[in-house]
Design a protein around this motif. Sequence first.
Motif, PDB file in Angstrom:
ATOM      1  N   TRP A 188       4.174   2.006  -5.858  1.00 14.58           N
ATOM      2  CA  TRP A 188       2.535   0.618  -5.814  1.00 14.58           C
ATOM      3  C   TRP A 188       1.871   1.338  -6.444  1.00 14.58           C
ATOM      4  CZ3 TRP A 188      -1.954   0.038  -4.094  1.00 14.58           C
ATOM      5  CH2 TRP A 188      -2.134  -1.228  -4.831  1.00 14.58           C
ATOM      6  N   LEU A 189       1.035   2.167  -6.649  1.00 13.94           N
ATOM      7  CA  LEU A 189      -0.100   3.736  -6.515  1.00 13.94           C
ATOM      8  C   LEU A 189       0.027   2.834  -8.262  1.00 13.94           C
ATOM      9  CD1 LEU A 189      -1.442   5.851  -4.422  1.00 13.94           C
ATOM     10  CD2 LEU A 189      -2.082   3.960  -5.401  1.00 13.94           C
ATOM     11  N   LEU A 190       1.233   3.243  -8.998  1.00 16.51           N
ATOM     12  CA  LEU A 190       1.161   3.093 -10.923  1.00 16.51           C
ATOM     13  C   LEU A 190       1.552   2.189 -10.970  1.00 16.51           C
ATOM     14  CD1 LEU A 190       4.407   6.012 -11.005  1.00 16.51           C
ATOM     15  CD2 LEU A 190       1.335   6.079 -10.862  1.00 16.51           C
ATOM     16  N   ALA A 191       2.539   1.218 -10.291  1.00 14.97           N
ATOM     17  CA  ALA A 191       2.264  -0.303 -10.806  1.00 14.97           C
ATOM     18  C   ALA A 191       1.421  -1.031 -10.648  1.00 14.97           C
ATOM     19  CB  ALA A 191       3.480  -1.302  -9.936  1.00 14.97           C
ATOM     20  N   ASN A 192       0.240  -1.104 -10.067  1.00 11.47           N
ATOM     21  CA  ASN A 192      -0.886  -1.378  -9.686  1.00 11.47           C
ATOM     22  C   ASN A 192      -2.609  -0.994 -10.226  1.00 11.47           C
ATOM     23  OD1 ASN A 192      -0.428  -4.192  -8.059  1.00 11.47           O
ATOM     24  ND2 ASN A 192       0.875  -2.204  -7.522  1.00 11.47           N
ATOM     25  N   GLY A 193      -2.350   0.490 -11.004  1.00 10.42           N
ATOM     26  CA  GLY A 193      -3.202   1.478 -11.243  1.00 10.42           C
ATOM     27  C   GLY A 193      -3.770   0.663 -12.383  1.00 10.42           C
ATOM     28  N   GLY A 194      -2.913  -0.074 -13.808  1.00  9.00           N
ATOM     29  CA  GLY A 194      -3.074   0.173 -14.999  1.00  9.00           C
ATOM     30  C   GLY A 194      -3.350   1.114 -15.802  1.00  9.00           C
ATOM     31  N   ASP A 195      -3.712   0.891 -16.859  1.00 15.26           N
ATOM     32  CA  ASP A 195      -4.576   1.877 -17.166  1.00 15.26           C
ATOM     33  C   ASP A 195      -5.612   2.780 -16.648  1.00 15.26           C
ATOM     34  OD1 ASP A 195      -2.971   1.237 -18.749  1.00 15.26           O
ATOM     35  OD2 ASP A 195      -4.859   0.328 -20.343  1.00 15.26           O
ATOM     36  N   ALA A 196      -5.831   2.921 -14.976  1.00 19.81           N
ATOM     37  CA  ALA A 196      -6.722   3.982 -14.390  1.00 19.81           C
ATOM     38  C   ALA A 196      -6.140   5.335 -14.652  1.00 19.81           C
ATOM     39  CB  ALA A 196      -7.247   3.447 -13.671  1.00 19.81           C
ATOM     40  N   PRO A 197      -6.812   6.157 -14.565  1.00 17.20           N
ATOM     41  CA  PRO A 197      -6.325   7.597 -14.143  1.00 17.20           C
ATOM     42  C   PRO A 197      -6.384   7.582 -12.458  1.00 17.20           C
ATOM     43  CG  PRO A 197      -8.621   8.238 -14.511  1.00 17.20           C
ATOM     44  CD  PRO A 197      -8.397   6.295 -14.892  1.00 17.20           C
ATOM     45  N   TRP A 198      -5.040   8.241 -12.600  1.00 13.35           N
ATOM     46  CA  TRP A 198      -4.775   8.984 -11.110  1.00 13.35           C
ATOM     47  C   TRP A 198      -5.680   8.970 -10.415  1.00 13.35           C
ATOM     48  CZ3 TRP A 198      -0.631   8.539  -8.003  1.00 13.35           C
ATOM     49  CH2 TRP A 198      -0.448   8.629  -7.125  1.00 13.35           C
ATOM     50  N   PRO A 199      -5.262   8.254  -9.203  1.00 14.82           N
ATOM     51  CA  PRO A 199      -7.355   8.091  -7.953  1.00 14.82           C
ATOM     52  C   PRO A 199      -7.274   9.569  -7.660  1.00 14.82           C
ATOM     53  CG  PRO A 199      -5.220   6.340  -7.345  1.00 14.82           C
ATOM     54  CD  PRO A 199      -4.626   7.450  -8.678  1.00 14.82           C
ATOM     55  N   TYR A 200      -6.810  10.396  -7.343  1.00 15.53           N
ATOM     56  CA  TYR A 200      -7.014  11.305  -6.012  1.00 15.53           C
ATOM     57  C   TYR A 200      -6.850  12.317  -7.384  1.00 15.53           C
ATOM     58  CZ  TYR A 200      -5.072   8.043  -3.304  1.00 15.53           C
ATOM     59  OH  TYR A 200      -4.681   6.656  -2.865  1.00 15.53           O
TER      60      TYR A 200
END
Length: 179
Positions: free
Chosen positions: A58-70
């Motif tokens: 879900w994080l990969l599918a909804n993160g767009g082009d943003a870097p890994w959030p953690y």
Amino acid sequence: MTAYHFYTASSLDGFLADPDDNLGWLLSRHFDEKGPMNIPDFQATTGANVMGATTYEWLLANGGDAPWPYEVPTFVFTHRELPLVDGDIRFVSGAPAEHRGVIESAAGDRDVWVLGGGALAAAFADDGMLDELTVTFAPVLLGAGRPLFGGARELRLIEHAVNGEFLAGRYAVLGPREA
């Protein structure tokens, strides 16, 4: 000693996601990032994250082009091949207790955030590796979806607050609930 915390959001009827694993109901609600029991303050206490494959996807599918959030190491419990993105991500399988040493070593002198899902949090509890449960309840009833938690547990309320539209509660996980 490292503590394990399941910090999550839920609908009032106890679902983490709708039947399609959608979180639109959650993301449309106001939560004050500087208010009581907020995520940034919580994250400052964590040195490692653990999550299941569905949460990771879900994080990969909804993160767009943003870097890994953690910024801290993230352990993804999975039984299948998953895409790897930039970040300190480690795929593991099996019971949480099998990985306790490496997770706690990665966390250093800080705690572990169990992001989700509910079945993974229950597996951590079954292995004696869940100390606290923090739930922020959104004002919505989904009727069906991914359950908040699996299994019966005894809890003790430690703290509660209202943040934006959410009612938040932090609980000590005492152990299995006897019938």
